[in-house]
Design an enzyme around this catalytic site. Structure first.
Site, PDB file in Angstrom:
ATOM      1  CB  SER A  57       5.184  -3.821   3.076  1.00 31.36           C
ATOM      2  OG  SER A  57       6.408  -4.007   3.097  1.00 31.36           O
ATOM      3  CG  HIS A  68       5.798  -2.921  -2.532  1.00 27.52           C
ATOM      4  ND1 HIS A  68       5.478  -3.944  -2.515  1.00 27.52           N
ATOM      5  CD2 HIS A  68       6.442  -2.698  -1.569  1.00 27.52           C
ATOM      6  CE1 HIS A  68       5.461  -4.624  -1.315  1.00 27.52           C
ATOM      7  NE2 HIS A  68       6.551  -4.312  -0.972  1.00 27.52           N
ATOM      8  CG  ASN A 106       4.036  -8.107   0.310  1.00 36.97           C
ATOM      9  OD1 ASN A 106       3.947  -8.795  -0.036  1.00 36.97           O
ATOM     10  ND2 ASN A 106       4.072  -6.917   0.645  1.00 36.97           N
TER      11      ASN A 106
HETATM   12  P1  NAI Z   1      14.814  -1.346   7.977  1.00 39.83           P
HETATM   13  O1  NAI Z   1      14.842  -1.272   8.936  1.00 39.83           O
HETATM   14  O2  NAI Z   1      16.282  -2.771   7.041  1.00 39.83           O
HETATM   15  O3  NAI Z   1      15.231   0.214   7.196  1.00 39.83           O
HETATM   16  C1  NAI Z   1      14.417   0.804   8.028  1.00 39.83           C
HETATM   17  C2  NAI Z   1      15.312   2.324   7.964  1.00 39.83           C
HETATM   18  O4  NAI Z   1      15.157   3.477   7.733  1.00 39.83           O
HETATM   19  C3  NAI Z   1      17.070   1.899   8.696  1.00 39.83           C
HETATM   20  O5  NAI Z   1      17.660   2.565   8.273  1.00 39.83           O
HETATM   21  C4  NAI Z   1      16.148   3.180   9.990  1.00 39.83           C
HETATM   22  O6  NAI Z   1      17.632   3.981  10.201  1.00 39.83           O
HETATM   23  C5  NAI Z   1      15.300   4.174   8.791  1.00 39.83           C
HETATM   24  N1  NAI Z   1      14.701   5.378   9.526  1.00 39.83           N
HETATM   25  C6  NAI Z   1      13.748   4.822  10.278  1.00 39.83           C
HETATM   26  N2  NAI Z   1      13.427   6.674  10.349  1.00 39.83           N
HETATM   27  C7  NAI Z   1      14.344   7.311   9.007  1.00 39.83           C
HETATM   28  C8  NAI Z   1      13.572   8.390   9.250  1.00 39.83           C
HETATM   29  N3  NAI Z   1      12.498   9.140  10.576  1.00 39.83           N
HETATM   30  N4  NAI Z   1      14.489   9.068   8.849  1.00 39.83           N
HETATM   31  C9  NAI Z   1      15.635   8.581   7.835  1.00 39.83           C
HETATM   32  N5  NAI Z   1      15.934   7.332   7.763  1.00 39.83           N
HETATM   33  C10 NAI Z   1      15.175   6.717   8.717  1.00 39.83           C
HETATM   34  O7  NAI Z   1      13.335  -1.558   7.745  1.00 39.83           O
HETATM   35  P2  NAI Z   1      14.151  -2.451   5.623  1.00 39.83           P
HETATM   36  O8  NAI Z   1      13.602  -3.657   5.797  1.00 39.83           O
HETATM   37  O9  NAI Z   1      14.615  -1.584   4.200  1.00 39.83           O
HETATM   38  O10 NAI Z   1      12.207  -1.186   5.533  1.00 39.83           O
HETATM   39  C11 NAI Z   1      11.878  -0.135   4.935  1.00 39.83           C
HETATM   40  C12 NAI Z   1      10.757  -0.166   3.959  1.00 39.83           C
HETATM   41  O11 NAI Z   1      10.545  -0.791   3.119  1.00 39.83           O
HETATM   42  C13 NAI Z   1       9.552  -0.189   5.117  1.00 39.83           C
HETATM   43  O12 NAI Z   1       7.920   0.408   4.883  1.00 39.83           O
HETATM   44  C14 NAI Z   1       9.449  -1.556   4.588  1.00 39.83           C
HETATM   45  O13 NAI Z   1       8.088  -2.024   4.853  1.00 39.83           O
HETATM   46  C15 NAI Z   1       8.945  -1.638   2.941  1.00 39.83           C
HETATM   47  N6  NAI Z   1       9.535  -3.082   2.598  1.00 39.83           N
HETATM   48  C16 NAI Z   1      10.488  -3.909   2.897  1.00 39.83           C
HETATM   49  C17 NAI Z   1      10.582  -5.367   2.555  1.00 39.83           C
HETATM   50  C18 NAI Z   1      12.004  -5.984   2.803  1.00 39.83           C
HETATM   51  O14 NAI Z   1      11.611  -7.219   2.126  1.00 39.83           O
HETATM   52  N7  NAI Z   1      12.499  -6.152   3.841  1.00 39.83           N
HETATM   53  C19 NAI Z   1      10.163  -4.966   0.697  1.00 39.83           C
HETATM   54  C20 NAI Z   1       9.543  -4.121  -0.108  1.00 39.83           C
HETATM   55  C21 NAI Z   1       9.351  -3.411   0.872  1.00 39.83           C
END
Ligand code: NAI
Ligand code: 3HC
Length: 708
Positions: free
Chosen positions: A417, A438, A488
């Protein structure tokens, strides 16, 4: 067959005793002035030629006619006007047949409705989508459609703007005949000859009665539309005009109905909503033409990897599976992988439960899904999208693994993000293959895809990303690397300006109400509660060490987060959510916290009108958006407009913040910013781009290089 010379976009050729009038005006046979002239000449010629017994109107290329030429709107109208052309066709003394393939939309369908007979072939799309452009059908459609198919069917088409397939159009009564083959000319000629053989004469739609037969049902349909439409089309101007015009079709003589339609059409044409919606129409077609899409060819994408199965990883997986591509997901351990897969299944189960997906389609999608905890499973993918925690160290570790296992030429994308993608890229041995993709939450639903272009990426990787967005049916916007990219970054100033208002005296509930009235589906504090207050809290903490000392900082949201009030998911945020309710109620305790924060900051609260609230939030967004354009983060103002409309709920009918700024007048925006700078010279410092444009007497549109 003899050919008769005529205007180049409308040609005439005699096939036996049928005059074929063919419209050949790429790309979509829009009814621009030359086409309108050519059509009138053709009908005149048919009347005056004893060898002509009937006229057949067809479109060349992929469509019949896509409608009026939208590029002419807002300019002085040139005769003959479209309603007059339609009347001329209807008044022709020889039978006129319209043969429809591809799109017959807006004025295109209205022209067909003015013909005496209509045939459509499979794949034809018929509709009156003017409402999506802030208009109503203005070439007789509001009067002729109800006479053919009744008020309910006509209102449904006009108020939704949806396209009806040929089969549905036949059953509605919009067309008389379905062609058996795709040969539009052959089918049209056969139908015209059949009509001549049966001595079928002219049949003006103005005299049609089929649709008017059930007067009670028609009256009820208009009454229901009058009641439901304002709530359904919140804030839109043209829908109620459509209802008025259809009402007139039931109650007034045809010519009076037409005159009323014309008056209402002109009101819509003059409305800022029409200008905003047509800007959005062209802008969303312009964003896909990023320079790299012209200079480089896309790499093929047949297999996709996703790292991370959380909110975003799972949503992106659904989006990719829905595009028919196979997905391999990598997670940290089996339990996390199982959660990721369960998340995907939940999305599909929801669709099946609502009847929007067949169970077999769910099974087919899941059959394309594979999961693994070992990166080697990504050895053969063409594109990997990383969606792990928003933490540079974690992301870099993931990219080191991708660098190790992925084949040469595979594209490595991050869904970060805010993080610096140049930094992520430089940690790999192949920065030319690293890009930002993104997505927005929920990723399988939200249309926006920011394509974030780091400095060392190869042009064909950018081109591939645009092609991939198209495969996923997303709206891609090219963005440069900076904190928050386009969307953002603008969201941050929008939120900051709202927080300033909050601390200065407005309530979160008033701010939300004012922004909803402006046209956002939700106010800024409702959005915080929906997304989770903890996300913004983490970002604020991350930025704290580098925050400019001159920047005013409002702590109200931190006070809520410290209490664990993260919004909907915790039952409390800026609103209270009783037992999992999705709609919150105002919370007096939150108001008390705000009050004590004002005291702590030594601020004597004052009141703001809703108008002031909108002005401040919009000025903050417009000003930062100007900086985003000036820095080249967005290619043009229109890219900002599309990003905010498709990713952040900006009201489409206002055309996006830059179009809105132009409509307010940039000198007025600058004057407001200068006034606000007296309160806070740091936050409200006018963007040098706005200053320069005002000095030159120019506007944002002048930087778009488009017609709108
Ligand atoms: P989340 O916390 O729901 O999911 C992250 C996932 O990554 C978890 O399931 C975790 O187990 C996994 N993970 C962590 N380290 C890992 C690794 N080394 N290898 C494999 N899997 C791993 O987070 P979310 O919300 O899905 O965000 C993910 C990315 O997307 C972040 O960079 C966030 O900034 C970005 N993002 C989030 C948005 C949102 O509205 N939540 C919108 C747009 C982008
Ligand atoms: N006038 C002028 N240009 C038009 C146009 C129109 N009505 N419709 C499409 N175009 C242009 C597009 O801007 C695009 O130009 P570009 O190549 O320079 O970017 C080009 O035609 C191709 O359009 P698409 O990329 O959208 O092509 P698709 O094949 O994906 O879709 C379509 C074709 C379904 C016809 C789609 O273009 C469309 O929905 N067009 C608009 C239809 C419409 O809204 N008609 C109503 C017009 S208002 C009216 O008729 C008023 C009347 O009641 C008086």
């Amino acid at each position: 067959m003899t050919s008769v010379p005529s205007a180049s976009v409308v040609s005439r050729s005699l096939h036996g005793n049928v005059l074929v009038v063919s419209i050949d005006h790429p790309p979509v046979n829009a009814l621009s002035v030359d086409v309108r002239r050519g059509l009138v000449e053709a009908i005149d010629a048919a009347e005056n030629d004893a060898a002509v017994a009937a006229v057949l109107i067809v479109g060349a290329g992929r469509n019949f006619i896509a409608g009026a030429d939208i590029r002419e709107f807002g300019k002085p109208p040139l005769p003959p006007l479209l309603p007059m052309v339609c009347n001329r066709i209807e008044n022709c003394t020889k039978p006129v047949v319209a043969a429809i393939h591809g799109a017959a939309l807006g004025g295109g369908l209205e022209l067909a409705l003015a013909a005496h007979y209509r045939i459509a072939v499979r794949g034809a799309k018929l509709g009156l989508p003017e409402v999506q452009l802030g208009l109503l059908p203005g070439a007789g459609g509001t009067q002729r459609a109800p006479r053919l198919i009744g008020a309910a069917g006509a209102l449904d088409l006009m108020l939704s703007g949806r396209h009806a397939r040929a089969e549905e159009a036949r059953s509605l009564g919009l067309v008389d005949r379905l062609g058996a083959t795709d040969d539009i000319l052959g089918e049209g000629l056969a139908y015209a000859r059949e009509l001549l053989a049966a001595k079928a004469g002219v049949r003006p739609t103005r005299a049609a009665v089929a649709g008017l037969a059930d007067a009670d049902a028609n009256r009820a349909a208009v009454a229901a539309a009058r009641k439901d439409t304002p709530a359904r089309t919140r804030g839109l101007f043209s829908p109620m005009k459509i209802v008025d015009a259809v009402d007139a079709a039931l109650t007034l003589p045809f010519d009076e109905g037409l005159a009323l339609e014309r008056k209402l059409f002109l009101e819509c044409l003059d409305s800022p909503q029409r200008a905003g919606l047509i800007h959005a129409f062209f802008a969303e077609r312009e964003v896909v033409k990023a320079p790299e899409t012209q200079s480089a060819s896309a790499r093929p994408i047949a297999r996709v990897g996703i790292v991370g199965g959380g909110t975003m990883g799972a949503g992106i997986a659904v989006a990719v599976l829905d595009a028919g591509l196979p997905v391999t997901m990598i997670e940290r351990d089996d339990a996390a992988l199982a959660r990721g897969r369960a998340h995907i299944e939940r999305v599909y189960d929801g669709l099946v439960a609502k009847g929007r997906m067949k169970p077999e389609a769910k099974d087919a999608a899941l059959a394309r899904f594979a999961g693994s905890t070992a990166y080697d499973a990504l050895a053969n993918v063409d594109l990997v999208i990383e969606a792990v925690f928003e933490d540079m160290a974690v992301k870099k570790a993931v990219f080191a693994e991708l660098d190790r296992v992925c084949r040469p030429g595979a594209i490595l994308a991050t869904n970060t993000s805010y993080l610096d993608i140049d930094d992520i890229a430089s940690g790999t041995s192949r920065p030319a293959d690293v890009i930002g993709l993104h997505f927005f939450s929920p990723a399988n639903v939200m249309k926006l895809l920011e394509i974030v272009v780091p400095s060392r990426v190869a042009a064909d990787v950018v081109a591939t990303s645009f092609a991939f967005a198209k495969q996923l049916r997303k709206v891609p916007v090219r963005a440069g690397v900076c904190d928050g990219f386009i969307g953002n970054r603008l969201l941050a100033v929008y939120r900051t300006a709202a927080d300033y208002l909050l601390e200065d005296g407005a309530s979160p509930y008033q701010i939300d109400r004012a922004m909803r009235a402006f046209g956002y589906p939700m106010g800024p504090y409702q959005v915080v509660d929906l997304a989770g207050g903890d996300i913004g809290w983490a970002a604020r903490k991350r930025r704290a060490p580098t925050r400019d000392a001159r920047m005013r900082y409002v702590e109200i949201a931190d006070r809520l987060c410290e209490r664990g009030w993260f919004g909907q998911k915790t039952g409390r945020g800026f609103y209270r959510y009783e037992q999992g309710a999705r709609v919150g109620t105002p919370d007096p305790e939150v108001e008390a916290i705000i009050e004590s924060e004002r005291l702590r900051a030594g601020i004597a609260p004052r009141s703001f009108t809703d108008d002031e609230i909108v002005r401040r939030l919009m000025c903050a967004v417009i000003n930062e958006a100007a900086n985003v354009v000036r820095e080249g983060i967005a290619l043009r103002p229109l890219d900002v407009d599309v990003a905010l409309i498709y990713g952040y709920g900006f009201p489409r009918y206002r055309g996006g913040p830059m179009k809105y700024a132009d409509m307010l007048g940039l000198p007025n925006v600058l004057a407001e910013l200068e006034r606000l700078s007296e309160e806070d010279a740091f936050f409200w410092k006018p963007s040098p781009l706005i200053v320069e444009l005002v000095q030159r007497g120019a506007d944002f549109a002048s930087m778009n290089g488009t017609a709108s």
